[in-house]
Design a protein around this motif. Structure first.
Motif, short mmCIF file in Angstrom:
data_model
loop_
_atom_site.label_atom_id
_atom_site.label_comp_id
_atom_site.label_asym_id
_atom_site.label_seq_id
_atom_site.Cartn_x
_atom_site.Cartn_y
_atom_site.Cartn_z
N MET A 116 0.80 -1.21 0.00
CA MET A 116 0.00 0.00 0.00
C MET A 116 0.84 1.27 0.00
SD MET A 116 -3.15 -0.69 -0.14
CE MET A 116 -4.37 -1.91 0.17
N SER A 117 2.12 1.14 0.38
CA SER A 117 2.96 2.34 0.45
C SER A 117 3.52 2.74 -0.91
CB SER A 117 4.10 2.13 1.44
OG SER A 117 4.95 1.09 1.01
N LEU A 118 3.39 1.86 -1.89
CA LEU A 118 3.89 2.14 -3.25
C LEU A 118 5.35 2.59 -3.22
CD1 LEU A 118 0.76 4.08 -4.55
CD2 LEU A 118 1.23 1.64 -4.74
N SER A 119 6.14 1.89 -2.43
CA SER A 119 7.52 2.31 -2.22
C SER A 119 8.54 1.51 -3.02
CB SER A 119 7.87 2.22 -0.74
OG SER A 119 7.69 0.88 -0.29
N GLY A 120 8.12 0.46 -3.70
CA GLY A 120 9.07 -0.33 -4.48
C GLY A 120 9.58 0.43 -5.68
N PRO A 121 10.84 0.22 -6.06
CA PRO A 121 11.42 0.95 -7.20
C PRO A 121 10.64 0.78 -8.50
CG PRO A 121 13.13 -0.22 -6.00
CD PRO A 121 11.82 -0.64 -5.41
N SER A 122 9.97 -0.37 -8.69
CA SER A 122 9.24 -0.60 -9.94
C SER A 122 8.06 0.35 -10.12
CB SER A 122 8.78 -2.05 -10.04
OG SER A 122 7.89 -2.37 -8.99
N VAL A 123 7.61 1.00 -9.05
CA VAL A 123 6.55 2.00 -9.19
C VAL A 123 7.02 3.10 -10.14
CG1 VAL A 123 5.20 3.76 -7.97
CG2 VAL A 123 5.43 1.48 -6.99
N GLN A 124 8.31 3.38 -10.12
CA GLN A 124 8.88 4.36 -11.04
C GLN A 124 9.49 3.71 -12.29
OE1 GLN A 124 8.38 7.60 -10.77
NE2 GLN A 124 7.25 7.13 -8.90
N THR A 125 10.29 2.65 -12.08
CA THR A 125 11.02 2.07 -13.22
C THR A 125 10.11 1.40 -14.25
OG1 THR A 125 11.42 0.00 -12.02
CG2 THR A 125 13.12 1.71 -11.86
N ASN A 126 8.94 0.93 -13.84
CA ASN A 126 8.01 0.28 -14.77
C ASN A 126 6.87 1.21 -15.19
OD1 ASN A 126 9.55 -1.99 -14.71
ND2 ASN A 126 8.05 -3.29 -13.71
N ARG A 127 6.98 2.46 -14.89
CA ARG A 127 5.91 3.41 -15.23
C ARG A 127 5.62 3.40 -16.74
NH1 ARG A 127 3.20 6.93 -12.44
NH2 ARG A 127 4.57 6.80 -10.66
N GLN A 128 6.65 3.28 -17.56
CA GLN A 128 6.45 3.33 -19.01
C GLN A 128 5.92 2.02 -19.60
OE1 GLN A 128 6.60 6.23 -20.63
NE2 GLN A 128 7.02 7.03 -18.59
N THR A 129 6.07 0.92 -18.87
CA THR A 129 5.62 -0.38 -19.41
C THR A 129 4.31 -0.86 -18.79
OG1 THR A 129 7.01 -1.54 -17.79
CG2 THR A 129 7.96 -1.13 -19.98
N ASP A 130 3.79 -0.14 -17.83
CA ASP A 130 2.55 -0.53 -17.18
C ASP A 130 1.40 0.27 -17.78
OD1 ASP A 130 0.35 -0.83 -15.39
OD2 ASP A 130 1.75 -1.43 -13.82
N ALA A 131 0.67 -0.37 -18.69
CA ALA A 131 -0.40 0.33 -19.41
C ALA A 131 -1.58 0.70 -18.51
CB ALA A 131 -0.89 -0.53 -20.57
#
Length: 126
Positions: free
Chosen positions: A1-16
């Motif tokens: 729930m904290s949305l703190s994992g790096p993939s929240v940013q690093t996968n922003r472009q690949t998460d439709a």
């Protein structure tokens, strides 16, 4: 729930689902689930990573390497390695399993879920 994992940013472009031209508001969704903004996102009642996982039942997780929640899923699996089994699927979107019957990857994911459940419930393959 904290949305703190790096993939929240690093996968922003690949998460439709959570990015793109018209992204879903991930923070807003969390606030909605928690009952409003300003609630404790680390409360173990809503964020298992911040709780006692010693009594977590056997848990099976599927996640795409492309989604923003990848690292959250990895963190949960790492926090309870004896209890959690995780499969990561390349180049899929959140809830890709809903394409079962139309996507070989989704069909494979559903078959893995079924195999995991059969094993846990001690049901023979049919």
């Amino acid at each position: 729930m904290s949305l703190s994992g790096p993939s929240v940013q690093t996968n922003r472009q690949t998460d439709a689902l959570f990015s793109g031209e018209h992204p879903m508001d991930l923070d807003g969704m969390v606030d909605f689930v928690l009952g409003g903004p300003g609630r404790d996102r680390h409360d173990p009642r809503v964020s298992p990573l911040h709780g006692d996982l010693t009594r977590l039942p056997p848990t099976y997780l599927q996640v795409s390497a492309s989604e923003m929640l990848l690292d959250d899923t990895r963190s949960l699996a790492a926090a309870a390695p004896d209890t959690v089994q995780m499969d990561v699927f390349a180049a899929q979107q959140h809830t890709f399993q809903m394409a079962a019957g139309r996507s070989p990857v989704a069909d494979d994911a559903i078959a893995r879920i079924a195999a995991w459940l059969r094993n846990r419930l001690e049901i023979a393959d049919q």
